[in-house]
Design an enzyme around this catalytic site. Structure first.
Site, PDB file in Angstrom:
ATOM      1  N   LYS A  72     -10.686  -1.954 -19.478  1.00 37.64           N
ATOM      2  CA  LYS A  72     -11.070  -0.717 -20.362  1.00 37.64           C
ATOM      3  C   LYS A  72     -12.529  -1.007 -21.316  1.00 37.64           C
ATOM      4  CE  LYS A  72      -5.876   0.122 -21.761  1.00 37.64           C
ATOM      5  NZ  LYS A  72      -6.082   1.394 -20.767  1.00 37.64           N
TER       6      LYS A  72
ATOM      7  N   GLU B   6       2.679   2.678 -28.263  1.00 43.92           N
ATOM      8  CA  GLU B   6       2.732   4.292 -26.862  1.00 43.92           C
ATOM      9  C   GLU B   6       3.815   4.909 -27.181  1.00 43.92           C
ATOM     10  OE1 GLU B   6       2.615   2.545 -22.140  1.00 43.92           O
ATOM     11  OE2 GLU B   6       4.035   1.219 -23.556  1.00 43.92           O
TER      12      GLU B   6
ATOM     13  N   SER C 284       0.686  -1.170  -0.137  1.00 42.94           N
ATOM     14  CA  SER C 284       0.203  -0.074   0.042  1.00 42.94           C
ATOM     15  C   SER C 284       0.973   1.521  -0.264  1.00 42.94           C
ATOM     16  CB  SER C 284      -0.630  -0.124   1.308  1.00 42.94           C
ATOM     17  OG  SER C 284      -0.498  -0.042   2.261  1.00 42.94           O
TER      18      SER C 284
ATOM     19  N   HIS D 252      -2.318  -8.014 -22.816  1.00 44.73           N
ATOM     20  CA  HIS D 252      -2.818  -7.740 -23.097  1.00 44.73           C
ATOM     21  C   HIS D 252      -3.375  -7.428 -24.295  1.00 44.73           C
ATOM     22  CE1 HIS D 252      -2.220  -5.027 -19.791  1.00 44.73           C
ATOM     23  NE2 HIS D 252      -0.669  -4.769 -19.739  1.00 44.73           N
TER      24      HIS D 252
ATOM     25  N   GLY E 135       3.031   1.332  -1.759  1.00 39.94           N
ATOM     26  CA  GLY E 135       3.593   1.625  -3.391  1.00 39.94           C
ATOM     27  C   GLY E 135       3.142   2.419  -4.527  1.00 39.94           C
ATOM     28  N   ASP E 136       3.421   2.572  -5.450  1.00 40.23           N
ATOM     29  CA  ASP E 136       2.685   3.251  -7.007  1.00 40.23           C
ATOM     30  C   ASP E 136       1.489   3.356  -6.979  1.00 40.23           C
ATOM     31  OD1 ASP E 136       3.574   5.397  -8.936  1.00 40.23           O
ATOM     32  OD2 ASP E 136       3.096   3.392 -10.434  1.00 40.23           O
TER      33      ASP E 136
ATOM     34  N   ARG F  27       6.731  -2.628   4.221  1.00 39.96           N
ATOM     35  CA  ARG F  27       7.773  -2.436   5.363  1.00 39.96           C
ATOM     36  C   ARG F  27       7.683  -1.050   6.804  1.00 39.96           C
ATOM     37  NH1 ARG F  27      12.094  -5.067   1.815  1.00 39.96           N
ATOM     38  NH2 ARG F  27      10.669  -2.627   0.559  1.00 39.96           N
TER      39      ARG F  27
ATOM     40  N   LYS G 271      -0.015   8.058 -28.854  1.00 34.77           N
ATOM     41  CA  LYS G 271      -0.374   7.170 -27.690  1.00 34.77           C
ATOM     42  C   LYS G 271      -1.923   6.685 -28.127  1.00 34.77           C
ATOM     43  CE  LYS G 271      -2.047   4.948 -23.665  1.00 34.77           C
ATOM     44  NZ  LYS G 271      -1.428   3.728 -23.299  1.00 34.77           N
TER      45      LYS G 271
ATOM     46  N   ASP H 119      -6.026  -8.424 -16.105  1.00 35.25           N
ATOM     47  CA  ASP H 119      -5.446  -7.417 -16.942  1.00 35.25           C
ATOM     48  C   ASP H 119      -5.573  -6.371 -16.945  1.00 35.25           C
ATOM     49  OD1 ASP H 119      -4.839  -7.102 -19.593  1.00 35.25           O
ATOM     50  OD2 ASP H 119      -3.987  -8.812 -20.026  1.00 35.25           O
ATOM     51  N   HIS H 120      -5.323  -5.086 -17.137  1.00 32.01           N
ATOM     52  CA  HIS H 120      -5.665  -4.088 -16.786  1.00 32.01           C
ATOM     53  C   HIS H 120      -6.873  -3.577 -17.994  1.00 32.01           C
ATOM     54  CE1 HIS H 120      -2.928  -1.742 -18.386  1.00 32.01           C
ATOM     55  NE2 HIS H 120      -3.032  -0.979 -18.625  1.00 32.01           N
TER      56      HIS H 120
HETATM   57  N1  LIG Z   1       2.505   0.939 -10.725  1.00 33.54           N
HETATM   58  C1  LIG Z   1       2.390   0.067 -11.737  1.00 33.54           C
HETATM   59  O1  LIG Z   1       1.796   1.619 -12.948  1.00 33.54           O
HETATM   60  C2  LIG Z   1       1.696  -0.457 -12.290  1.00 33.54           C
HETATM   61  C3  LIG Z   1       2.061  -1.510 -11.203  1.00 33.54           C
HETATM   62  N2  LIG Z   1       2.120  -3.199 -11.176  1.00 33.54           N
HETATM   63  C4  LIG Z   1       2.262  -3.997 -10.749  1.00 33.54           C
HETATM   64  O2  LIG Z   1       1.700  -3.579  -8.654  1.00 33.54           O
HETATM   65  C5  LIG Z   1       2.651  -3.915  -8.914  1.00 33.54           C
HETATM   66  C6  LIG Z   1       3.401  -2.956  -7.747  1.00 33.54           C
HETATM   67  O3  LIG Z   1       4.061  -2.421  -8.435  1.00 33.54           O
HETATM   68  P1  LIG Z   1       4.392  -0.887  -7.428  1.00 33.54           P
HETATM   69  O4  LIG Z   1       3.470  -0.264  -6.977  1.00 33.54           O
HETATM   70  O5  LIG Z   1       4.354  -0.184  -9.062  1.00 33.54           O
HETATM   71  O6  LIG Z   1       5.830  -1.210  -6.881  1.00 33.54           O
HETATM   72  P2  LIG Z   1       6.372   0.144  -5.758  1.00 33.54           P
HETATM   73  O7  LIG Z   1       7.983  -0.823  -5.927  1.00 33.54           O
HETATM   74  O8  LIG Z   1       6.063   1.231  -6.202  1.00 33.54           O
HETATM   75  O9  LIG Z   1       5.650  -1.047  -4.407  1.00 33.54           O
HETATM   76  C7  LIG Z   1       5.984  -2.094  -3.741  1.00 33.54           C
HETATM   77  C8  LIG Z   1       5.212  -2.411  -2.728  1.00 33.54           C
HETATM   78  O10 LIG Z   1       6.276  -3.444  -1.880  1.00 33.54           O
HETATM   79  C9  LIG Z   1       6.051  -3.053  -0.748  1.00 33.54           C
HETATM   80  N3  LIG Z   1       7.158  -4.425  -0.413  1.00 33.54           N
HETATM   81  C10 LIG Z   1       8.411  -4.983  -0.808  1.00 33.54           C
HETATM   82  N4  LIG Z   1       8.891  -5.985  -0.289  1.00 33.54           N
HETATM   83  C11 LIG Z   1       7.827  -5.822   1.151  1.00 33.54           C
HETATM   84  C12 LIG Z   1       8.200  -6.572   1.617  1.00 33.54           C
HETATM   85  N5  LIG Z   1       9.020  -7.844   2.224  1.00 33.54           N
HETATM   86  N6  LIG Z   1       6.835  -6.459   2.825  1.00 33.54           N
HETATM   87  C13 LIG Z   1       5.948  -5.894   2.822  1.00 33.54           C
HETATM   88  N7  LIG Z   1       6.011  -5.174   1.549  1.00 33.54           N
HETATM   89  C14 LIG Z   1       7.136  -4.914   0.609  1.00 33.54           C
HETATM   90  C15 LIG Z   1       6.859  -1.741  -0.494  1.00 33.54           C
HETATM   91  O11 LIG Z   1       6.285  -1.469   0.457  1.00 33.54           O
HETATM   92  P3  LIG Z   1       8.078  -0.778   2.062  1.00 33.54           P
HETATM   93  O12 LIG Z   1       8.697  -0.385   0.399  1.00 33.54           O
HETATM   94  O13 LIG Z   1       7.175   0.236   2.143  1.00 33.54           O
HETATM   95  O14 LIG Z   1       8.447  -2.009   1.613  1.00 33.54           O
HETATM   96  C16 LIG Z   1       5.969  -1.339  -1.640  1.00 33.54           C
HETATM   97  O15 LIG Z   1       4.349  -1.007  -0.741  1.00 33.54           O
HETATM   98  C17 LIG Z   1       3.743  -5.179  -9.211  1.00 33.54           C
HETATM   99  O16 LIG Z   1       3.438  -6.358  -9.576  1.00 33.54           O
HETATM  100  C18 LIG Z   1       4.157  -4.233 -10.668  1.00 33.54           C
HETATM  101  O17 LIG Z   1       4.035  -5.715 -12.031  1.00 33.54           O
HETATM  102  C19 LIG Z   1       1.064  -3.663 -12.379  1.00 33.54           C
HETATM  103  C20 LIG Z   1       0.444  -2.449 -13.812  1.00 33.54           C
HETATM  104  C21 LIG Z   1       1.194  -0.503 -13.135  1.00 33.54           C
HETATM  105  O1  LIG Z   2       0.964  -3.130 -18.780  1.00 38.62           O
HETATM  106  C1  LIG Z   2       1.604  -2.333 -19.106  1.00 38.62           C
HETATM  107  O2  LIG Z   2       0.379  -0.894 -19.707  1.00 38.62           O
HETATM  108  C2  LIG Z   2       1.323  -0.170 -19.555  1.00 38.62           C
HETATM  109  C3  LIG Z   2      -0.287   0.416 -20.855  1.00 38.62           C
HETATM  110  O3  LIG Z   2      -0.758   1.103 -20.309  1.00 38.62           O
HETATM  111  P1  LIG Z   2      -2.042   1.272 -20.751  1.00 38.62           P
HETATM  112  O4  LIG Z   2      -3.633   1.625 -20.144  1.00 38.62           O
HETATM  113  O5  LIG Z   2      -1.910   3.276 -20.583  1.00 38.62           O
HETATM  114  O6  LIG Z   2      -2.147   1.510 -22.733  1.00 38.62           O
HETATM  115  C4  LIG Z   2       2.638  -0.493 -20.738  1.00 38.62           C
HETATM  116  O7  LIG Z   2       2.978   1.455 -20.104  1.00 38.62           O
HETATM  117  C5  LIG Z   2       3.610  -0.687 -19.905  1.00 38.62           C
HETATM  118  O8  LIG Z   2       4.480  -0.763 -19.721  1.00 38.62           O
HETATM  119  C6  LIG Z   2       2.621  -2.620 -19.056  1.00 38.62           C
HETATM  120  O9  LIG Z   2       3.633  -2.465 -18.147  1.00 38.62           O
END
Ligand SMILES: NC(=O)C1=CN([C@@H]2O[C@H](COP(=O)(O)OP(=O)(O)OC[C@H]3O[C@@H](n4cnc5c(N)ncnc54)[C@H](OP(=O)(O)O)[C@@H]3O)[C@@H](O)[C@H]2O)C=CC1
Ligand SMILES: O=C1O[C@H](COP(=O)(O)O)[C@@H](O)[C@H](O)[C@H]1O
Length: 493
Positions: free
Chosen positions: A185, A219, A16, A243, A18-19, A49, A348, A180-181
């Protein structure tokens, strides 16, 4: 209207801090809340963490909403549902504390025991978390439990199988929601309606009337600081495995007996099973692998892929893939499905073009009047809608001209259009897995992708180049030219 008591649940978000949580999950949950699709009885437990307090998480959620939402009047009440636990997924004791925390929240919010475990963190932890959830009794509840898994689901068939068996030791297939986002859509979901609810398309949807199908997802962005991940994934694993193949299977599936999850998935699976295998012998005629070089985008010079951070300067990773897929079944024999996807392209745009065959005898063409094939264009993003291209008469002249019948969502519709994640979270709460990938779809997609990847490896295949800011390499044009086709220019549609 579905029963929103189904949404009386605890959402446990692994990752939670994370990005993804910030950019997609919190805004989507809030939108569901504002629309009344999330019952007033729910709790969100955020995990990461970092040593955050409940207040820190709430502040981050609030910031996320301020960045993405217009209507903020319900934020205060929404945030009362959130709490945070510092949690290391590799530490077994954490799960006992989490179980306790979930039970406390269920009491506080008088919840029936429904639990959604959302894995928004690095994929290497997915299997371990699922097993620990099971092992430490977090599934023991009077309500239902569901596991939402982010991409990537493995890095090849073998790793996907291992991950799947780890997860399946803990959760049944119908409790697993593989995201699969693209399936969330609006216009991807519309493919089925366009196909199965229109008498004018249903009888034409086969190899007697369709010349070829083109699916483009281009893209403008590069790898945006994700060089480390992308180096191992490339466009083939990042976009094609999931996708692109999902869109192909929705376009090519047979009419399901009913609009149920099982029937729809079963038809999609049949398409993936019928995909012609790509081997060393046919890879050069069927797949184009390319990488962007430096170029100019919107007047700005951008670096090539190998100059990006965390990328090997001698990398062969592809940032673009075009492929000709053949579906060897009765309905599609002989019809190429061309797909292409890439980074740093001119626009895009995600679009599907269905090109219909010419009539056996076109009297106007015989008279040398300009006629073109009929097209159905499905605009997935950024614009949403459909265009039908017909031949018509030029007003005031005997000549023919292409006529475009267009439907685009107007701006009001688009403001109210839910984001993909919002739709998918809602479906998960409602127990509707139709727009999530079944294991059979995932494994069949990996089989195709592994075959391509192996053929590339065995033939020491190097990617060809394309300039950033273009629509890809000329080799991708040749892929179609060999069949007497050409890419329809998605940037102008
Ligand atoms: N970001 C995006 O737009 C997209 C992401 N995804 C997928 O979503 C998933 C998450 O991505 P994203 O949010 O970008 O990743 P981030 O690196 O931003 O976040 C990772 C998260 O995991 C937590 N984390 C890592 N290690 C541990 C641990 N040992 N115990 C508990 N928490 C942990 C981190 O918490 P902390 O740092 O506090 O430890 C953080 O909240 C991935 O599988 C990615 O492929 C898919 C599509 C789009
Ligand atoms: O899953 C992914 O999708 C995005 C593209 O998604 P969109 O909804 O903007 O078309 C891509 O940028 C990324 O690399 C990939 O992991």
């Amino acid at each position: 209207m579905k029963d929103n008591r189904q949404s009386e649940a605890v959402f446990v978000i692994f990752g939670s801090t994370g990005d993804l949580a910030k950019r997609k999950l919190f805004p989507s949950l809030y939108n569901l809340y504002v629309k009344g699709l999330l019952s007033n009885k729910f709790a969100v437990i955020g995990l990461g963490r970092r040593e955050w307090s409940d207040e820190t998480l709430k502040r981050v959620v609030q910031e996320a909403l301020e960045e993405t939402n217009q209507q903020l009047d319900k934020v205060e009440s929404f945030l009362t549902h959130f709490s945070y636990m510092s949690f290391d997924v590799t530490n077994k004791d954490s799960y006992k504390d989490l179980k306790q925390e979930i039970e406390t929240k269920e009491e506080d919010f008088q919840l029936p025991g429904n639990r959604i475990f959302y894995m928004a963190m690095a994929p290497e932890f997915f299997g371990q978390i699922a097993q620990s959830i099971h092992k430490y009794g977090l599934k023991e509840t009077k309500g239902w439990t569901r596991l939402v898994i982010e991409k990537p689901f493995g890095t090849d068939l073998q790793t996907a199988k291992v991950l799947n068996s780890e997860i399946r030791e803990a959760f049944a297939e119908d409790e697993i929601y593989r995201i699969d986002h693209y399936l969330g859509k609006e216009m991807v979901q519309n493919i089925q309606v366009i196909r199965f609810a229109n008498a004018m398309f249903a009888p034409l949807w086969n190899n007697r009337h369709i010349a070829n199908v083109q699916v483009t997802s281009s893209e403008k962005l590069g790898v945006e600081g994700r060089g480390g991940y992308y180096e191992k994934s490339g466009a083939l694993r990042d976009m094609v495995q999931n996708h692109m193949l999902q869109m192909v299977s929705l376009l090519a599936m047979d009419v399901p007996l009913q609009l149920t999850t099982d029937e729809i998935r079963s038809e999609k699976i049949k398409v993936l099973r019928a995909l012609r295998l790509i081997t060393n012998d046919n890879i050069d005629d069927t797949v184009v692998r390319a990488q962007y070089h430096e170029g100019n985008m919107n007047g700005q010079q951008v670096p090539g892929y190998v100059e990006e951070d965390n990328v090997d300067p001698h990398s062969y990773t592809e940032t673009y893939v075009a492929a000709k897929l053949m579906i060897d079944n009765h309905v599609w024999a002989g019809v190429p499905f061309y797909i292409r996807t890439g980074k740093r392209m001119a626009v895009k745009s995600t679009k599907i073009v269905i090109e219909f065959k010419e009539m056996p005898l076109n009297l106007y063409a015989k008279e040398h009047k300009a006629t073109g094939p009929n097209l159905l264009i499905i605009h997935i993003q950024p614009d949403e809608g459909i265009t039908i291209v017909l031949n018509g008469k030029k007003i005031g002249s005997a000549d023919t001209t292409p006529v475009h019948l267009e439907y685009r969502h107007d701006s009001e519709d688009r403001v109210n259009t839910p984001e993909a994640y919002e739709r998918l979270l809602y479906d998960c709460m409602m127990g509707d897995a139709t727009n999530f990938a079944h294991w059979d779809e995932v494994s069949l997609s990996w089989s195709l992708v592994d075959a391509i990847s192996n053929a590339w490896k065995e033939s020491a295949h190097k990617p060809v180049n394309y300039r950033a800011g273009t629509m890809g390499p000329k080799e991708a044009d040749r892929l179609l030219a060999g069949d007497g086709h050409a890419w329809w220019p998605v940037e102008e549609m």
